[in-house]
Design a protein around this motif. Structure first.
Motif, PDB file in Angstrom:
ATOM      1  N   GLN A 198       0.951  -1.528  -0.082  1.00 25.99           N
ATOM      2  CA  GLN A 198      -0.528  -0.238   0.641  1.00 25.99           C
ATOM      3  C   GLN A 198       0.669   1.077   0.154  1.00 25.99           C
ATOM      4  O   GLN A 198       0.692   2.429  -0.556  1.00 25.99           O
ATOM      5  CB  GLN A 198      -0.871  -0.605   1.263  1.00 25.99           C
ATOM      6  N   TRP A 199       1.794   1.291   0.662  1.00 22.51           N
ATOM      7  CA  TRP A 199       2.921   2.311   0.815  1.00 22.51           C
ATOM      8  C   TRP A 199       3.563   2.657  -0.408  1.00 22.51           C
ATOM      9  O   TRP A 199       4.063   3.711  -1.271  1.00 22.51           O
ATOM     10  CB  TRP A 199       3.766   2.521   2.041  1.00 22.51           C
ATOM     11  N   LEU A 200       4.052   1.485  -1.015  1.00 25.03           N
ATOM     12  CA  LEU A 200       4.914   2.004  -2.131  1.00 25.03           C
ATOM     13  C   LEU A 200       3.993   2.506  -3.477  1.00 25.03           C
ATOM     14  O   LEU A 200       4.343   2.919  -4.093  1.00 25.03           O
ATOM     15  CB  LEU A 200       5.214   0.448  -2.155  1.00 25.03           C
ATOM     16  N   ASP A 201       2.241   2.009  -3.443  1.00 24.54           N
ATOM     17  CA  ASP A 201       1.681   2.398  -4.095  1.00 24.54           C
ATOM     18  C   ASP A 201       1.977   4.076  -4.005  1.00 24.54           C
ATOM     19  O   ASP A 201       1.957   4.748  -5.704  1.00 24.54           O
ATOM     20  CB  ASP A 201       0.493   1.672  -4.247  1.00 24.54           C
ATOM     21  N   LEU A 202       1.398   4.346  -3.151  1.00 24.32           N
ATOM     22  CA  LEU A 202       1.448   6.089  -2.440  1.00 24.32           C
ATOM     23  C   LEU A 202       2.501   6.368  -3.383  1.00 24.32           C
ATOM     24  O   LEU A 202       2.790   7.380  -3.428  1.00 24.32           O
ATOM     25  CB  LEU A 202       0.916   6.228  -1.194  1.00 24.32           C
ATOM     26  N   LEU A 203       3.755   6.285  -2.480  1.00 28.37           N
ATOM     27  CA  LEU A 203       4.682   6.781  -3.139  1.00 28.37           C
ATOM     28  C   LEU A 203       5.539   6.962  -4.486  1.00 28.37           C
ATOM     29  O   LEU A 203       6.278   7.835  -4.782  1.00 28.37           O
ATOM     30  CB  LEU A 203       6.298   6.140  -1.860  1.00 28.37           C
ATOM     31  N   ARG A 204       5.112   5.881  -4.907  1.00 21.51           N
ATOM     32  CA  ARG A 204       5.464   5.424  -6.963  1.00 21.51           C
ATOM     33  C   ARG A 204       4.809   7.193  -6.995  1.00 21.51           C
ATOM     34  O   ARG A 204       5.329   7.690  -8.029  1.00 21.51           O
ATOM     35  CB  ARG A 204       5.585   4.541  -6.857  1.00 21.51           C
ATOM     36  N   ALA A 205       3.854   6.713  -7.037  1.00 20.81           N
ATOM     37  CA  ALA A 205       2.609   7.819  -7.653  1.00 20.81           C
ATOM     38  C   ALA A 205       2.929   8.647  -7.048  1.00 20.81           C
ATOM     39  O   ALA A 205       2.371   9.729  -7.779  1.00 20.81           O
ATOM     40  CB  ALA A 205       1.471   7.721  -6.511  1.00 20.81           C
ATOM     41  N   ALA A 206       3.719   9.434  -5.292  1.00 19.89           N
ATOM     42  CA  ALA A 206       4.035  11.258  -6.029  1.00 19.89           C
ATOM     43  C   ALA A 206       5.327  10.970  -5.742  1.00 19.89           C
ATOM     44  O   ALA A 206       6.247  11.326  -5.801  1.00 19.89           O
ATOM     45  CB  ALA A 206       3.774  10.791  -3.784  1.00 19.89           C
ATOM     46  N   ALA A 207       6.364  10.034  -6.500  1.00 18.37           N
ATOM     47  CA  ALA A 207       7.774   9.852  -7.180  1.00 18.37           C
ATOM     48  C   ALA A 207       8.417  10.325  -6.236  1.00 18.37           C
ATOM     49  O   ALA A 207       9.660  11.194  -6.255  1.00 18.37           O
ATOM     50  CB  ALA A 207       7.644  11.280  -8.299  1.00 18.37           C
ATOM     51  N   VAL A 208       8.896   9.241  -5.161  1.00 20.41           N
ATOM     52  CA  VAL A 208       9.152   9.352  -3.688  1.00 20.41           C
ATOM     53  C   VAL A 208      10.108   7.972  -4.473  1.00 20.41           C
ATOM     54  O   VAL A 208       9.676   7.581  -4.418  1.00 20.41           O
ATOM     55  CB  VAL A 208       9.462   9.296  -2.432  1.00 20.41           C
ATOM     56  N   PRO A 209      11.415   7.982  -4.110  1.00 16.38           N
ATOM     57  CA  PRO A 209      12.167   7.294  -4.268  1.00 16.38           C
ATOM     58  C   PRO A 209      11.999   5.793  -3.042  1.00 16.38           C
ATOM     59  O   PRO A 209      12.391   6.282  -2.379  1.00 16.38           O
ATOM     60  CB  PRO A 209      13.786   7.469  -4.627  1.00 16.38           C
ATOM     61  N   CYS A 210      12.039   5.247  -3.521  1.00 14.31           N
ATOM     62  CA  CYS A 210      11.338   3.728  -2.362  1.00 14.31           C
ATOM     63  C   CYS A 210      11.801   2.756  -3.270  1.00 14.31           C
ATOM     64  O   CYS A 210      11.154   2.063  -4.573  1.00 14.31           O
ATOM     65  CB  CYS A 210       9.856   4.025  -1.979  1.00 14.31           C
ATOM     66  N   ALA A 211      11.907   1.312  -2.197  1.00 14.14           N
ATOM     67  CA  ALA A 211      11.369  -0.354  -3.268  1.00 14.14           C
ATOM     68  C   ALA A 211      11.002  -1.120  -1.662  1.00 14.14           C
ATOM     69  O   ALA A 211      11.058  -0.598  -0.065  1.00 14.14           O
ATOM     70  CB  ALA A 211      12.774  -0.250  -3.628  1.00 14.14           C
ATOM     71  N   PRO A 212      10.615  -2.032  -1.465  1.00 14.65           N
ATOM     72  CA  PRO A 212      10.427  -2.984  -0.794  1.00 14.65           C
ATOM     73  C   PRO A 212      11.876  -3.889  -0.299  1.00 14.65           C
ATOM     74  O   PRO A 212      12.698  -3.218  -1.380  1.00 14.65           O
ATOM     75  CB  PRO A 212       9.631  -3.950  -1.776  1.00 14.65           C
ATOM     76  N   VAL A 213      12.312  -4.391   1.030  1.00 16.31           N
ATOM     77  CA  VAL A 213      13.452  -4.426   1.095  1.00 16.31           C
ATOM     78  C   VAL A 213      13.025  -6.409   0.532  1.00 16.31           C
ATOM     79  O   VAL A 213      12.534  -6.753   1.520  1.00 16.31           O
ATOM     80  CB  VAL A 213      13.255  -4.781   2.323  1.00 16.31           C
ATOM     81  N   ASN A 214      13.596  -6.767  -0.824  1.00 15.89           N
ATOM     82  CA  ASN A 214      13.168  -7.861  -1.125  1.00 15.89           C
ATOM     83  C   ASN A 214      14.256  -8.968  -0.762  1.00 15.89           C
ATOM     84  O   ASN A 214      15.583  -8.903  -0.541  1.00 15.89           O
ATOM     85  CB  ASN A 214      13.432  -7.981  -2.396  1.00 15.89           C
ATOM     86  N   ASP A 215      13.758 -10.349  -0.639  1.00 18.94           N
ATOM     87  CA  ASP A 215      14.713 -11.508  -0.909  1.00 18.94           C
ATOM     88  C   ASP A 215      15.407 -11.612  -2.639  1.00 18.94           C
ATOM     89  O   ASP A 215      14.759 -11.175  -3.080  1.00 18.94           O
ATOM     90  CB  ASP A 215      14.197 -12.689   0.008  1.00 18.94           C
ATOM     91  N   VAL A 216      16.729 -12.575  -1.916  1.00 18.73           N
ATOM     92  CA  VAL A 216      16.944 -12.631  -4.069  1.00 18.73           C
ATOM     93  C   VAL A 216      15.948 -13.222  -4.362  1.00 18.73           C
ATOM     94  O   VAL A 216      15.515 -12.724  -5.961  1.00 18.73           O
ATOM     95  CB  VAL A 216      18.773 -13.179  -3.887  1.00 18.73           C
ATOM     96  N   SER A 217      14.794 -14.371  -4.600  1.00 13.84           N
ATOM     97  CA  SER A 217      13.914 -14.916  -4.885  1.00 13.84           C
ATOM     98  C   SER A 217      12.624 -13.270  -6.116  1.00 13.84           C
ATOM     99  O   SER A 217      12.461 -13.281  -6.402  1.00 13.84           O
ATOM    100  CB  SER A 217      12.516 -15.118  -4.148  1.00 13.84           C
ATOM    101  N   GLN A 218      12.985 -12.748  -4.174  1.00 11.25           N
ATOM    102  CA  GLN A 218      11.945 -11.501  -5.286  1.00 11.25           C
ATOM    103  C   GLN A 218      12.190 -10.798  -5.771  1.00 11.25           C
ATOM    104  O   GLN A 218      11.659 -10.285  -6.965  1.00 11.25           O
ATOM    105  CB  GLN A 218      11.358 -10.686  -3.693  1.00 11.25           C
ATOM    106  N   ALA A 219      13.770  -9.931  -5.917  1.00 17.62           N
ATOM    107  CA  ALA A 219      14.621  -9.384  -6.830  1.00 17.62           C
ATOM    108  C   ALA A 219      14.508 -10.222  -8.085  1.00 17.62           C
ATOM    109  O   ALA A 219      14.709  -8.966  -9.085  1.00 17.62           O
ATOM    110  CB  ALA A 219      15.492  -9.534  -6.299  1.00 17.62           C
ATOM    111  N   LEU A 220      15.151 -11.352  -8.184  1.00 20.21           N
ATOM    112  CA  LEU A 220      15.095 -12.403  -9.746  1.00 20.21           C
ATOM    113  C   LEU A 220      13.495 -12.063 -10.360  1.00 20.21           C
ATOM    114  O   LEU A 220      13.319 -12.467 -11.481  1.00 20.21           O
ATOM    115  CB  LEU A 220      15.519 -12.993  -9.437  1.00 20.21           C
ATOM    116  N   ASP A 221      12.402 -11.757  -9.453  1.00 20.82           N
ATOM    117  CA  ASP A 221      11.251 -11.548 -10.031  1.00 20.82           C
ATOM    118  C   ASP A 221      10.633 -10.597 -10.219  1.00 20.82           C
ATOM    119  O   ASP A 221       9.196 -10.599 -10.779  1.00 20.82           O
ATOM    120  CB  ASP A 221      10.582 -12.517  -9.627  1.00 20.82           C
ATOM    121  N   GLU A 222      11.169  -9.616 -10.047  1.00 18.07           N
ATOM    122  CA  GLU A 222      10.276  -8.445  -9.952  1.00 18.07           C
ATOM    123  C   GLU A 222      10.273  -8.174 -11.684  1.00 18.07           C
ATOM    124  O   GLU A 222      11.259  -8.569 -12.380  1.00 18.07           O
ATOM    125  CB  GLU A 222      11.581  -7.293  -9.273  1.00 18.07           C
TER     126      GLU A 222
END
Length: 413
Positions: A302-326
């Protein structure tokens, strides 16, 4: 034609740092010929566990795609003669050996300039060819401790820590690759080669960057920060949301103003405690408590949706599997896939270096000595009689056990 298709590199490399540097050259089309010492069983990376079978390992595959391999004992007089023939037909000799070993193996420019006056001799070692530690082995972990990195990594009340990936090794490989290309450029321009004396120590120290500058000029004492916070830009760290962690960063004042609006706390922008970077740094703990309270009310998504829409630099703290699936990983075609006789399909991350049109076809890492005869007859022009004489002299060592012929074509996901 690939950008580096006219460059040939003779590589006496092993394990991680050296092969990581040259794999980028190979991905760009350079003919990287690995000389593997038959007495040592070739590149030690072939045997790195846990995913290893005989002379095949997923570790080795990672760093050696698109290269060729020749088994050759360059200490043997006849092996040395073959090596010098390779040097005559190459642009660079590339190694990652201990700092005193290039002199012992006679692979420095002064040793090879009579063979090829334009040869570039690029050595990446732990500590370089000079200084009191030049004869010592150097590894990523050792360098991270020695160069102060471990005092900058982790929580302030925790033990010293290394970075996750082996960043000194990998950065050292990139430094060596850049130096090699600069050396080849200069040699082609001037007709004279040179030594490139690189070290992991120099790399680790150089990457202290502004922290070293602050210390040298203002007496600043760097240290570890809570939640990986930036030492001067506030807020710029990891925060906990309702169901996990996210990173958000305000590297410019405009991002701070966007952030407070996205959090529905616009009054924070006018709070004198948080008006500027300097103010927020003084009151960092107070601000962190406020932001923690707000961010805890919603999920990371939910926060990432809001922050990306506002053009604030942000990201989830992914594990390696999640990063490869981005989705960005897929969009950038960052994973390549190869058929392998032992591991079936091998998927690996491609080089981030891009020049012109992307390479569409890659090849699996070579078997030890796989291209010996091809290089001797095709590149050096030896006839079969000469090859058999060298084989009888054990210049190539024992060949690895035969395996089914693999497919070499690689696709990109």
């Amino acid at each position: 034609m690939m950008p580096l298709a006219d460059i040939r590199v003779i590589a006496l490399e092993q394990y991680g740092a050296g092969p990581f540097g040259s794999v980028h050259l190979a991905d760009l089309g350079a003919d990287v010929i690995k000389i593997e010492d038959p007495e040592a069983g070739g590149d030690v990376g072939r045997y790195v566990p846990p995913y290893a079978d005989g002379e095949d390992s997923l570790f080795f595959e990672t760093f050696n795609r698109n290269k060729r391999s020749i088994g050759l004992d360059i200490r043997h007089p006849q092996g040395r003669a073959v090596f010098e023939d390779l040097v005559r037909n190459a642009d660079a000799v590339y190694s990652n050996l201990r700092g005193d070993v290039p002199a012992k193996l006679h692979i420095r420019y002064d040793d090879l300039k009579e063979v090829n006056p334009r040869i570039v001799c690029c050595s990446l070692s732990g500590f370089g060819m000079t200084g009191p530690r030049s004869a010592e082995p150097g590894y990523d972990y050792v360098l991270q401790g020695l160069a102060g990195w471990m005092t900058l990594t982790g929580e302030p009340d925790g033990p010293p820590a290394k970075t996750g990936p082996s960043l000194v090794d990998y950065s050292g490989g990139l430094v060596a690759a850049i130096s090699l290309l600069a050396g080849v450029h200069a040699a082609r321009r001037d007709g004279v080669g040179m030594d490139c004396d690189l070290s992991l120590y120099d790399t680790a120290m150089g990457m202290l960057t502004y922290l070293a500058t602050w210390h040298l000029n203002a007496g600043y004492e760097p240290g570890r920060t809570r939640r990986s916070a930036h030492p001067s830009l506030v807020p710029f760290q990891v925060f906990s949301a309702k169901d996990g962690w996210l990173v958000l960063g305000c590297a410019k004042e405009k991002f701070w103003h966007r952030l407070v609006k996205a959090l529905d706390r616009p009054e924070l922008a006018g709070d004198p405690r948080f008006a500027t970077f300097k103010d927020r740094a003084v009151h960092q703990a107070e601000l962190q408590d406020i932001l923690d309270g707000v961010l805890a009310t919603r999920t990371v998504a939910q926060w990432l949706d809001l922050l990306r829409a506002a053009a604030v630099p942000c990201a989830p703290v992914n594990d390696v599997s999640q990063a490869l699936d981005e989705e960005q990983t897929a969009a950038r075609r960052l994973v390549v896939t190869a058929d392998h006789p032992v591991f079936g399909q091998v998927r690996m991350v491609r080089s981030p270096v891009r020049v012109g049109i992307d390479r569409r076809r890659h090849h699996r890492a070579p078997r030890r000595g796989e291209h010996t005869e091809e290089i001797l007859t095709g590149l050096l022009g030896y006839d079969q009689t000469v090859v058999e004489r060298l084989r009888a002299a054990h210049v190539f060592g024992a060949e690895p056990p035969a395996r089914p012929a693999p497919s070499t074509a690689v696709s990109e996901r």
